[in-house]
Scaffold this motif. Structure first.
Motif, short mmCIF file in Angstrom:
data_model
loop_
_atom_site.label_atom_id
_atom_site.label_comp_id
_atom_site.label_asym_id
_atom_site.label_seq_id
_atom_site.Cartn_x
_atom_site.Cartn_y
_atom_site.Cartn_z
N GLY A 151 14.49 72.23 16.14
CA GLY A 151 14.42 72.95 14.86
C GLY A 151 15.57 72.53 13.93
O GLY A 151 16.73 72.72 14.26
N ASP A 152 15.22 71.97 12.80
CA ASP A 152 16.23 71.36 11.94
C ASP A 152 16.00 71.81 10.49
O ASP A 152 14.87 71.74 9.99
N SER A 174 8.10 59.46 21.86
CA SER A 174 9.36 59.39 22.63
C SER A 174 9.85 60.75 23.11
O SER A 174 10.60 60.82 24.08
N GLN A 175 9.47 61.82 22.42
CA GLN A 175 9.95 63.18 22.75
C GLN A 175 11.47 63.25 22.75
O GLN A 175 12.07 64.03 23.49
N MET A 194 1.52 69.06 12.05
CA MET A 194 0.86 68.92 10.73
C MET A 194 -0.40 69.79 10.65
O MET A 194 -0.61 70.49 9.66
N PHE A 208 8.48 78.01 13.36
CA PHE A 208 8.84 76.72 13.98
C PHE A 208 10.36 76.67 14.23
O PHE A 208 10.80 76.33 15.31
N ASN A 258 12.43 70.27 9.31
CA ASN A 258 11.42 71.33 9.37
C ASN A 258 11.03 71.82 7.98
O ASN A 258 9.85 71.84 7.61
N SER A 317 9.25 69.12 5.99
CA SER A 317 7.91 68.80 6.51
C SER A 317 6.91 69.88 6.13
O SER A 317 5.77 69.59 5.76
N TRP A 318 7.32 71.14 6.20
CA TRP A 318 6.42 72.23 5.78
C TRP A 318 6.11 72.09 4.29
O TRP A 318 4.98 72.28 3.85
N PHE A 331 14.79 62.91 5.35
CA PHE A 331 14.75 64.34 5.03
C PHE A 331 16.17 64.93 4.96
O PHE A 331 16.44 65.79 4.12
N TYR A 355 8.37 72.65 21.90
CA TYR A 355 8.04 71.33 21.34
C TYR A 355 6.57 71.30 20.93
O TYR A 355 5.74 71.93 21.58
N LEU A 356 6.26 70.57 19.88
CA LEU A 356 4.87 70.23 19.54
C LEU A 356 4.83 68.78 19.09
O LEU A 356 5.79 68.30 18.45
N HIS A 357 3.72 68.11 19.39
CA HIS A 357 3.48 66.76 18.91
C HIS A 357 3.45 66.79 17.37
O HIS A 357 3.03 67.79 16.78
C1 LIG Z 1 5.51 71.00 9.97
C2 LIG Z 1 6.48 70.06 10.66
C3 LIG Z 1 7.70 70.53 11.10
C4 LIG Z 1 8.60 69.64 11.71
N1 LIG Z 1 9.83 70.13 12.12
C5 LIG Z 1 10.73 69.28 12.67
C6 LIG Z 1 12.00 69.74 13.08
O1 LIG Z 1 12.36 70.91 12.91
N2 LIG Z 1 12.85 68.84 13.67
C7 LIG Z 1 12.50 67.53 13.86
O2 LIG Z 1 13.31 66.77 14.42
N3 LIG Z 1 11.32 67.08 13.44
C8 LIG Z 1 10.41 67.89 12.86
N4 LIG Z 1 9.19 67.41 12.47
C9 LIG Z 1 8.94 65.95 12.53
C10 LIG Z 1 8.23 65.44 13.79
O3 LIG Z 1 7.10 66.21 14.04
C11 LIG Z 1 9.13 65.45 15.04
O4 LIG Z 1 10.36 64.83 14.75
C12 LIG Z 1 8.45 64.67 16.17
O5 LIG Z 1 7.19 65.21 16.44
C13 LIG Z 1 9.31 64.75 17.41
O6 LIG Z 1 8.66 64.18 18.50
P1 LIG Z 1 9.13 62.78 19.09
O7 LIG Z 1 10.59 62.80 19.35
O8 LIG Z 1 8.23 62.46 20.22
O9 LIG Z 1 8.82 61.81 17.88
P2 LIG Z 1 8.60 60.24 17.83
O10 LIG Z 1 7.26 60.00 17.24
O11 LIG Z 1 8.86 59.59 19.13
O12 LIG Z 1 9.66 59.78 16.74
C14 LIG Z 1 11.01 59.40 17.08
C15 LIG Z 1 12.01 60.23 16.32
O13 LIG Z 1 11.88 60.04 14.91
C16 LIG Z 1 12.14 61.26 14.21
N5 LIG Z 1 10.91 61.66 13.51
C17 LIG Z 1 9.65 61.28 13.81
N6 LIG Z 1 8.79 61.76 12.90
C18 LIG Z 1 9.51 62.45 12.01
C19 LIG Z 1 9.20 63.18 10.81
N7 LIG Z 1 7.95 63.26 10.34
N8 LIG Z 1 10.21 63.79 10.17
C20 LIG Z 1 11.48 63.69 10.60
N9 LIG Z 1 11.84 63.00 11.71
C21 LIG Z 1 10.87 62.40 12.40
C22 LIG Z 1 12.52 62.29 15.27
O14 LIG Z 1 13.92 62.35 15.38
C23 LIG Z 1 11.87 61.73 16.52
O15 LIG Z 1 12.51 62.13 17.71
C24 LIG Z 1 8.25 68.27 11.86
C25 LIG Z 1 7.01 67.83 11.42
C26 LIG Z 1 6.13 68.70 10.83
C27 LIG Z 1 4.79 68.17 10.36
#
Ligand SMILES: Cc1cc2nc3c(=O)[nH]c(=O)nc-3n(C[C@H](O)[C@H](O)[C@H](O)COP(=O)(O)OP(=O)(O)OC[C@H]3O[C@@H](n4cnc5c(N)ncnc54)[C@H](O)[C@@H]3O)c2cc1C
Length: 399
Positions: free
Chosen positions: A178-179, A41-42, A150, A171, A183, A186-187, A83, A143-145
């Motif tokens: 960045g949260d 969803s980003q 991971m 990160f 963050n 997850s690390w 988290f 942003y990173l996927h």
């Molecule tokens: C090392 C590491 C650092 C990260 N740092 C952050 C960070 O600083 N801020 C952050 O919001 N997320 C973080 N994440 C979690 C996750 O990678 C991102 O939320 C996600 O990639 C955001 O992309 P998206 O909105 O397309 O996610 P989607 O896959 O579309 O997920 C929808 C929403 O769910 C939440 N979400 C999804 N996966 C996770 C997860 N594993 N942990 C917490 N929330 C999640 C997010 O709010 C996201 O927007 C981190 C993950 C890792 C492995």
């Protein structure tokens, strides 16, 4: 890609929601490269600052999909609340992380080898092509996927043998989302500190598959090294103090943790409103301008929306001297109390509580029903919360 407005967040949600069911479940792990992330969803930069609320996302997804087909997406959204709640149970993790980071920053000054390896990692010059690519993508886009995050964290810790806190900081000061909780936790999860002894090892075949053959890394660590840390104290359930307002004459303060004050259930409208952001760096190192600007503009957007919705003028301050600003504002508006959305563990909480401690009026923290419902289930593993998701969706009227 990410404009810090509510409109842009809603537009992205609308364009994604039809894919939040089986398509997301099947394709979410694929990292096709910068600009090619439409399989996820980003939404994270907007959700992180609550320019869009988890409740809105979950309600919209539940309206278009059955729970069983969207379960994967729904549970990812709950990972964030997990988290946040987990850190509320253990605020010492944030303190330790900041303390260790300061020590490691000092060590970088005295340890030439560490400094050289660290600089190569953050500049994308390690020679591990996928890792170098993600370092560049992060700096360029903010942003990173999730899968790339991971893999990157795993290579940082286990192949490059760099301290996890320095990677988390890299990160934190570059990500638009960045949260402190997502963050840091997850690390720690990758490092094997979140679930003791269960670390995440980036496997070359997995990277090749899920980057659609863009990368075939060699020489990655095959074993995790066991990281040590002192025993954590027993988790303390988050408290939800009284939200009784002592007087009608109160001021509402907005901050980067929650940019949707117009959706709060308030007893009456505030007499005045103040939006606070802080241009100072997020850590001992400088914050990327993309991330810094996204945050300050998100707070500005909150002020603008609140003004439009309520007609109450909102003062917008992007200044690090919150103590002085608050004191002047409280006096000039003759306020009897301050209110703000509940401050989760992190730098904004510390800064605002410090500034308010010098005032003679109370600060009332309003906890959103979503956080009040989710956080208590985040005392241990995610599984404990996951079991509660159907009940939580019903309780919060999101399905
Ligand atoms: C090392 C590491 C650092 C990260 N740092 C952050 C960070 O600083 N801020 C952050 O919001 N997320 C973080 N994440 C979690 C996750 O990678 C991102 O939320 C996600 O990639 C955001 O992309 P998206 O909105 O397309 O996610 P989607 O896959 O579309 O997920 C929808 C929403 O769910 C939440 N979400 C999804 N996966 C996770 C997860 N594993 N942990 C917490 N929330 C999640 C997010 O709010 C996201 O927007 C981190 C993950 C890792 C492995």
């Amino acid at each position: 890609m990410w404009e810090p407005t509510k409109q842009a967040a809603n537009k992205r949600l609308q364009s994604f929601v039809s894919k939040a069911g089986k398509i997301y479940a099947a394709r979410r792990n694929i990292d096709a490269g910068a600009g090619q992330h439409a399989n996820v969803s980003q939404l994270s930069p907007w959700i992180r600052h609550r320019l869009i609320l988890e409740e809105n996302v979950l309600a919209e997804v539940s309206a278009k999909h059955s729970f069983s087909s969207a379960e994967k997406y729904i549970s990812e959204v709950f990972w964030r609340g997990y988290f946040k709640g987990w850190l509320e149970h253990r605020p010492q993790i944030w303190t330790w992380y900041k303390r260790n980071l300061t020590q490691q920053a000092q060590q970088l000054e005295s340890d030439a080898d560490l400094s050289r390896r660290y600089e190569a990692a953050i500049d994308g010059r390690t020679g591990i092509d996928c890792f170098d690519h993600w370092a560049e993508e992060l700096v360029k886009t903010g942003y990173l996927h999730n899968h790339a995050r991971m893999w990157f964290a795993s290579i940082w810790i286990f192949t490059l043998r760099l301290p996890w806190e320095l990677g988390a900081d890299f990160f934190y000061r570059n990500l638009l989302d960045g949260d402190p909780a997502s963050n840091t936790c997850s690390w720690r999860w990758v490092a094997g500190l979140h679930t003791k002894g269960k670390s995440y090892i980036a496997r070359p075949a997995n990277i090749e598959d899920f980057t659609l053959g863009r990368f075939k890394p060699t020489g990655l660590a095959e074993q995790a090294i066991a990281l040590e840390e002192p025993e954590l104290s027993v988790p303390t359930p988050p408290q939800f103090p009284s939200e009784d307002f002592p007087s009608d004459r109160y001021g509402l303060v907005f901050h980067d943790e929650d940019c949707a004050p117009e959706t709060l259930a308030l007893p009456n409208l505030p007499s005045a409103a103040l939006a606070l952001s802080d241009p100072s760096p997020r850590s001992v190192f400088s914050t990327a301008s993309l991330a810094r600007d996204f945050t300050s503009n998100a707070v500005r957007e909150a002020a603008r929306t609140f003004e439009t919705d309520t007609g109450i003028q909102c003062v917008d301050c992007n200044d690090s001297n919150w103590s002085e600003i608050l004191e002047d504002w409280v006096n000039s508006e003759e306020l009897d109390a301050l209110a703000t959305v509940r401050l989760p563990v992190g730098p904004t909480r510390k800064r605002l509580l410090n500034a308010c401690s010098q005032l003679s009026i109370p600060l009332i923290e309003i906890t959103r029903p979503y956080d009040r419902a989710v956080w208590p289930h985040a005392s241990h593993g995610f599984f404990g919360l996951r079991k509660q998701i159907p009940g939580l969706l019903a309780e919060l009227e999101l399905c």
